[in-house]
Design a protein around this motif. Sequence first.
Motif, PDB file in Angstrom:
ATOM      1  N   SER A 439       0.847  -1.199   0.000  1.00  0.00           N
ATOM      2  CA  SER A 439       0.000   0.000   0.000  1.00  0.00           C
ATOM      3  C   SER A 439       0.876   1.240   0.000  1.00  0.00           C
ATOM      4  N   THR A 440       0.256   2.345  -0.318  1.00  0.00           N
ATOM      5  CA  THR A 440       0.871   3.655  -0.195  1.00  0.00           C
ATOM      6  C   THR A 440      -0.054   4.542   0.617  1.00  0.00           C
ATOM      7  N   GLU A 441       0.508   5.506   1.318  1.00  0.00           N
ATOM      8  CA  GLU A 441      -0.265   6.346   2.239  1.00  0.00           C
ATOM      9  C   GLU A 441      -0.785   7.571   1.518  1.00  0.00           C
ATOM     10  N   LEU A 442      -2.050   7.876   1.789  1.00  0.00           N
ATOM     11  CA  LEU A 442      -2.716   9.041   1.208  1.00  0.00           C
ATOM     12  C   LEU A 442      -2.967  10.061   2.308  1.00  0.00           C
ATOM     13  N   HIS A 443      -2.670  11.325   2.021  1.00  0.00           N
ATOM     14  CA  HIS A 443      -2.936  12.420   2.954  1.00  0.00           C
ATOM     15  C   HIS A 443      -3.915  13.375   2.292  1.00  0.00           C
ATOM     16  N   VAL A 480      -5.951  10.499   6.838  1.00  0.00           N
ATOM     17  CA  VAL A 480      -4.869   9.629   6.405  1.00  0.00           C
ATOM     18  C   VAL A 480      -5.458   8.252   6.122  1.00  0.00           C
ATOM     19  N   ALA A 481      -5.090   7.693   4.969  1.00  0.00           N
ATOM     20  CA  ALA A 481      -5.603   6.380   4.593  1.00  0.00           C
ATOM     21  C   ALA A 481      -4.516   5.630   3.837  1.00  0.00           C
ATOM     22  N   GLU A 482      -4.734   4.365   3.616  1.00  0.00           N
ATOM     23  CA  GLU A 482      -3.823   3.538   2.828  1.00  0.00           C
ATOM     24  C   GLU A 482      -4.561   3.054   1.586  1.00  0.00           C
ATOM     25  N   TYR A 483      -3.869   3.190   0.443  1.00  0.00           N
ATOM     26  CA  TYR A 483      -4.428   2.708  -0.824  1.00  0.00           C
ATOM     27  C   TYR A 483      -3.690   1.450  -1.233  1.00  0.00           C
ATOM     28  N   VAL A 484      -4.448   0.373  -1.476  1.00  0.00           N
ATOM     29  CA  VAL A 484      -3.888  -0.920  -1.883  1.00  0.00           C
ATOM     30  C   VAL A 484      -4.374  -1.212  -3.300  1.00  0.00           C
TER      31      VAL A 484
END
Length: 686
Positions: A439-443, A480-484
């Motif tokens: 995943s990568t982190e989204l702000h 803040v979230a994680e995108y997979v």
Amino acid sequence: MPLAAALLALWGATTGPAVPHRSERATPLPFAPISPDSLRRPRATSAPETVSSDATDDSPADIKVVLTPARTQVVLGSVAEVTVTLAVTGPRAEMFQPVRAFATVGELELPAPVGRPGAFQARYHPPVSRFPQVALLVVELASGPRRLLASARIALEGATAVPFRTAPGAAVTLRVAKRVFGPVVADREGRADVPIEVPPGARTGVARAVDQNAAVRETEVDLHLPAFPRIAVVAPPRLEAGSFAEVAVFAVEPDGTPSPPSSLDIIASDALVHPMGGGPAGEARFLLEAPRIIRSGPLPLTATAAGSPPAQTDVRLRLEPAKPAQLAVILSPRRLVIGTAETATVAVVARDSFGNVTSSAGAEVQIDGEARPVAIDATGVGVVTVPAPTRSVGRDHFEVQAALGNLFALDRIHLTGGPPARLTLAIRDGRIIGDGQRSTELHVQAVDANGIATRVPGLSWDTPDGRIRRVRVPHDGEYVAEYVPDRARERHQETVAVMAARGLRAEGQVEVLPSPVRLAAAVRAGVYTNLGHLTGAAVFLEALRPFEIRRVRFQAGITSGYLHADLDAPALKGAGTPTLDIDQVAVLALARGRIALPMRLEGAADVAAGYAWAGTRINTSLYPPIGWASAPALGGGAELGLPLKPGRLLLGLRFLWIELGKTSQGDIIAGNSAGLMGDIGYKMTF
């Protein structure tokens, strides 16, 4: 008019309810709760027409208090006041001062000091009513938490004239108690008014008339005396919830004699009452256990005195919470919008150990370290008003601190902006391997028209080829979230978008790389023909490993298949037309090149070389069952891969050459025993 009505009119019995009168000319001292283990029966001393006692165990055992009226018997209407003296004697007696004065009828002033220490004097004012009654006087003295009580009685006699009708010239007398009033000679019409003085408790009299002929006639007369208040209750002016306090009950009989202590009682529906044993005549003590939970209104008590007739007095005690044991701050609302006229109310609520709300007077409140004035409302709750800041303060909250003695409470008023006007999306890693796990982190940042971070109601995400997980809100306006991304087969760009109400949208790009493939496995099934008389079905399994040489990607591995066909053999004499069944197993080395196509399609071309083994059988009894043959196998083909999660759907067209030749039975299978093949399959990578 009838004699009974005349007597009632003469007495003027309009005194109101029978409750003790209390005169307080000084502010009463707080009543200290008493421990039940420390209580004992107080000692009482007496003087003529006087009763006195000490009240608590804290009192010195040798201190005595005496309450003495100047007159113990008064005819109502004859005097306006009676002097009452109070004497306190013993070691440190000068420390006791009168704090409250009670009178069941009439009014008793609070005793004032006169002359030497321990000497006090007050005035008692009899009631205006004229019927016989008893004034029960009680004075409470205090020295800190210690209490002393003293009581006395004054008999109030009623004076009136009783009208009679008898023979003219008759001499009329009226005997009340042991006193005889008259004679009064009746006038020509037989009327005679006999003046009398009636002591308390006298209910009847005997009238005697002697006419001119010496004839005697006696009649019992009911004096129709109304009831009067006979009970005085000395209780603390206020009680703490769950505390213990001593309550003294003083009572007299209708004739003025002290009531037996055993006849006195207290009834309290919301409290526990414990008798403290016998006491002096006319007095009883009780230990009152106040309720722990304060309900609406004062605490009602009913003091009763048994007898004929019985008497009762109702009193109501103020019930107060105990000392603060808990402190809390209640915020309403909990959020303020920066730059608006909104205000938040901070309520400082103190509670005692039983949960009753008590006064928070003396509480100190700080908002972000700045002291603010605290207003105490009618319920004892402290109130502080906090306006919204005009501009950003560099953080998203106000710290609220409240202190009351050694009690503390903390909370926060959240600060936020107005309606969201702009969204921004930042992606920590712009390139990520799409293996379905990484995943990568989204702000996401949301601000209002003034650039102040603000909350976003109904925030949503748009991720067609992936999913969002672990969404959190560190601060207002910050998400803040994680995108997979889903498992990727080819390198491509993914668009990630975040949306809010009012048509706000922000998006970013993520380059998704295919995850390293160690093995590609597929299964294919189809039909084949040698474009002649041979047609059959085939199933192939393949396992390939990817390679890349000079940025050219291809796969190499092995494939194995099974082919089956039926072929009409030449007719035999006596056997009809036989059928030749051919079952072939081919194992080939396979090399395949791949190319990405639009719409995430994939094209591939491959070549294969290997060996095939075949078993043949003519289904007639004239031939042995099975003949064997083998031959090299060559192949090639192309396929189209369509994305179908979690792998790809394959559509292929291939050509396979196998020339078996002569079998072990001597039969010759001429030409290609395979041919052109169309198949459908499914491939997955690992």
